[in-house]
Scaffold this motif. Structure first.
Motif, PDB file in Angstrom:
ATOM      1  N   GLN A  22       0.834  -1.295  -0.134  1.00 47.70           N
ATOM      2  CA  GLN A  22      -0.020   0.036  -0.042  1.00 47.70           C
ATOM      3  C   GLN A  22       1.080   1.284   0.000  1.00 47.70           C
ATOM      4  N   THR A  23       2.115   1.386   0.729  1.00 45.16           N
ATOM      5  CA  THR A  23       2.833   2.308   0.649  1.00 45.16           C
ATOM      6  C   THR A  23       3.492   2.527  -0.757  1.00 45.16           C
ATOM      7  N   ARG A  24       3.845   1.555  -1.408  1.00 38.17           N
ATOM      8  CA  ARG A  24       4.461   1.600  -2.725  1.00 38.17           C
ATOM      9  C   ARG A  24       3.467   2.222  -3.676  1.00 38.17           C
ATOM     10  N   ALA A  25       2.072   1.586  -3.445  1.00 39.11           N
ATOM     11  CA  ALA A  25       0.957   2.241  -4.090  1.00 39.11           C
ATOM     12  C   ALA A  25       0.831   3.661  -4.061  1.00 39.11           C
ATOM     13  N   PHE A  26       0.979   4.233  -3.040  1.00 43.95           N
ATOM     14  CA  PHE A  26       0.912   5.706  -2.801  1.00 43.95           C
ATOM     15  C   PHE A  26       2.038   6.392  -3.237  1.00 43.95           C
ATOM     16  N   GLY A  27       2.979   5.976  -3.217  1.00 45.66           N
ATOM     17  CA  GLY A  27       4.430   6.463  -3.795  1.00 45.66           C
ATOM     18  C   GLY A  27       4.032   6.428  -5.549  1.00 45.66           C
ATOM     19  N   ALA A  28       3.538   5.520  -5.961  1.00 44.41           N
ATOM     20  CA  ALA A  28       3.260   5.631  -7.307  1.00 44.41           C
ATOM     21  C   ALA A  28       2.404   6.727  -7.655  1.00 44.41           C
ATOM     22  N   ALA A  29       1.273   6.681  -6.851  1.00 46.31           N
ATOM     23  CA  ALA A  29       0.262   7.888  -7.141  1.00 46.31           C
ATOM     24  C   ALA A  29       0.883   9.206  -6.865  1.00 46.31           C
ATOM     25  N   ALA A  30       1.664   9.245  -5.884  1.00 46.50           N
ATOM     26  CA  ALA A  30       2.658  10.643  -5.780  1.00 46.50           C
ATOM     27  C   ALA A  30       3.346  11.025  -7.137  1.00 46.50           C
ATOM     28  N   VAL A  31       4.004   9.853  -7.708  1.00 48.63           N
ATOM     29  CA  VAL A  31       4.827  10.262  -8.899  1.00 48.63           C
ATOM     30  C   VAL A  31       4.064  10.455 -10.044  1.00 48.63           C
ATOM     31  N   LEU A  32       3.037   9.742 -10.265  1.00 46.80           N
ATOM     32  CA  LEU A  32       1.908  10.389 -11.263  1.00 46.80           C
ATOM     33  C   LEU A  32       1.559  11.728 -11.337  1.00 46.80           C
ATOM     34  N   MET A  33       1.284  12.333 -10.012  1.00 47.81           N
ATOM     35  CA  MET A  33       0.703  13.850  -9.692  1.00 47.81           C
ATOM     36  C   MET A  33       1.992  14.499 -10.164  1.00 47.81           C
ATOM     37  N   VAL A  34       3.280  14.161  -9.876  1.00 52.13           N
ATOM     38  CA  VAL A  34       4.296  15.028 -10.295  1.00 52.13           C
ATOM     39  C   VAL A  34       4.596  15.041 -11.779  1.00 52.13           C
ATOM     40  N   LEU A  35       4.078  13.898 -12.373  1.00 54.39           N
ATOM     41  CA  LEU A  35       4.315  13.556 -13.940  1.00 54.39           C
ATOM     42  C   LEU A  35       3.359  14.418 -14.531  1.00 54.39           C
ATOM     43  N   VAL A  36       1.969  14.646 -14.285  1.00 57.75           N
ATOM     44  CA  VAL A  36       0.700  15.500 -14.612  1.00 57.75           C
ATOM     45  C   VAL A  36       1.174  16.900 -14.575  1.00 57.75           C
ATOM     46  N   LEU A  37       1.824  17.241 -13.444  1.00 54.88           N
ATOM     47  CA  LEU A  37       2.356  18.412 -13.356  1.00 54.88           C
ATOM     48  C   LEU A  37       3.738  18.748 -14.321  1.00 54.88           C
TER      49      LEU A  37
END
Length: 368
Positions: free
Chosen positions: A337-352
């Protein structure tokens, strides 16, 4: 003969009384803020808090933090309106209440967005602290520490799929918008209706369409190209509709001046209309990317899932960051679950980053 008294009375009747000057209009200062503008909301908020604390917790059989906040806000708006009525005219009272409602709406939307972003980054912070999350694929098990494994395969898959989708949908979407705005006609109305209907198309339908039309029909295994095509189907109506709205804003005088100078319609569109609308077209592209980059179901149907890096979109399964985060978030293991939230954070940075690059490219082209 009339007497002197009668003549004087007649002259007095004929004498025009001076007209009274209309009262001078006092204009409201919409920019400055007086002491009343600052003290009235604070007093209404404190009064509403005291009133609701008494009624909500002691006199009425109610409980719950959310209900208390809603009742306090409604009481605040009512008290603020009553306080404003005593010292201000009706337009000023309406302006004050509308200002409170608008600021509250902006605060709720901004607060919800900030809460989501903060929660994702806080939950993913233990994984983001390690550099291997950006340099390795998921070679770790559910009980391996966060120093092992990463989301590199998801980052590469997302960039490849979205890159292919942009290369397909951007020219098609802008061309469709040009057809609807510059050509027109009955066919353009039909195309506009279809585009508007496709904006509400569920993502799972796009994935099933590509899965049946491409994978099953031609007996092709799941791959990144199929996922990119499914994402393209989702992005196309968003980009076409947004680009159409942007092109309609371009002043008609620019088109008329270009045609009057002897340019053809194609030259007018290519050298006048599109360069004028380029910054807004970049925003339309970003809206399309935001629609497609976070989808999970069409990628799962068309690209499959893998824990290894695959940079070839034409062969083998290819995972994306949303699908990676969705798969790991379903696991009961805390580290997954921690890795999943890390991937979601990376996705937000990519969109930005994509948004910033699109805006910078559009600004540089406009400057030229």
């Amino acid at each position: 003969m009339p007497t002197t008294f009668e003549l004087d009375e007649f002259r007095a009747d004929l004498r025009e009384e001076p007209a009274q000057a209309p009262p001078e209009e006092v204009r409201r200062d919409l920019r400055g803020r007086t002491l009343d503008d600052r003290a009235a909301p604070l007093g209404a908020a404190l009064g509403a808090l005291s009133l609701v604390s008494l009624l909500y917790g002691r006199l009425l059989p109610l409980s719950g933090v959310l209900g208390f906040v809603i009742c306090w806000y409604l009481a605040f708006v009512v008290l603020y309106a009553l306080v404003s009525i005593y010292r201000h005219p009706a337009p000023a009272v309406t302006d004050r209440i509308a200002g409170v409602l608008i600021r509250t709406s902006a605060l709720v939307v901004g607060g919800a967005l900030a809460t989501v972003i903060t929660y994702v980054f806080v939950r993913g912070a233990p994984a983001l602290r390690h550099l291997n999350i950006f340099t390795q694929d998921l070679t770790a098990g559910p009980h391996d520490p966060l120093e092992v494994g990463g989301v590199l395969h998801g980052i590469v898959g997302t960039l490849i799929q979205v890159g292919i989708a942009i290369s397909i949908t951007l020219p098609l979407g802008v061309g469709c918008a040009v057809f609807m705005t510059e050509v027109g006609g009955k066919l353009a109305n039909l195309v506009r209706t279809v585009v508007e209907a496709m904006t509400a198309l569920p993502s799972i339908v796009c994935g099933l369409f590509v899965y049946i039309a491409l994978l099953l029909t031609f007996d092709v295994q799941r791959n990144g190209m199929a996922a990119a095509l499914a994402i393209s189907v989702m992005m196309l109506p968003i980009i076409a509709r947004s680009a159409e709205v942007v092109l309609r804003v371009v002043p008609g005088g620019l088109r008329e001046a270009s045609l009057a100078l002897g340019a053809s319609q194609w030259q007018t569109v290519r050298k006048v209309v599109l360069p004028t609308a380029r910054p807004a077209l970049a925003t339309a592209m970003v809206l399309g990317i935001a629609r497609g980059i976070g989808e999970t179901s069409p990628v799962l149907i068309t690209a499959g899932y893998t824990t290894f890096l695959n940079a070839n979109p034409f062969e083998g399964p290819m995972v994306s960051l949303p699908l990676f985060a969705y798969t790991l978030a379903r696991s009961p293991e805390p580290l997954f679950q921690t890795r999943a939230f890390g991937a979601a954070a990376v996705l937000m940075v990519l969109v930005l980053l994509v948004f910033l690059l699109a805006r910078l490219a559009a600004a540089q082209r406009r400057g030229r």
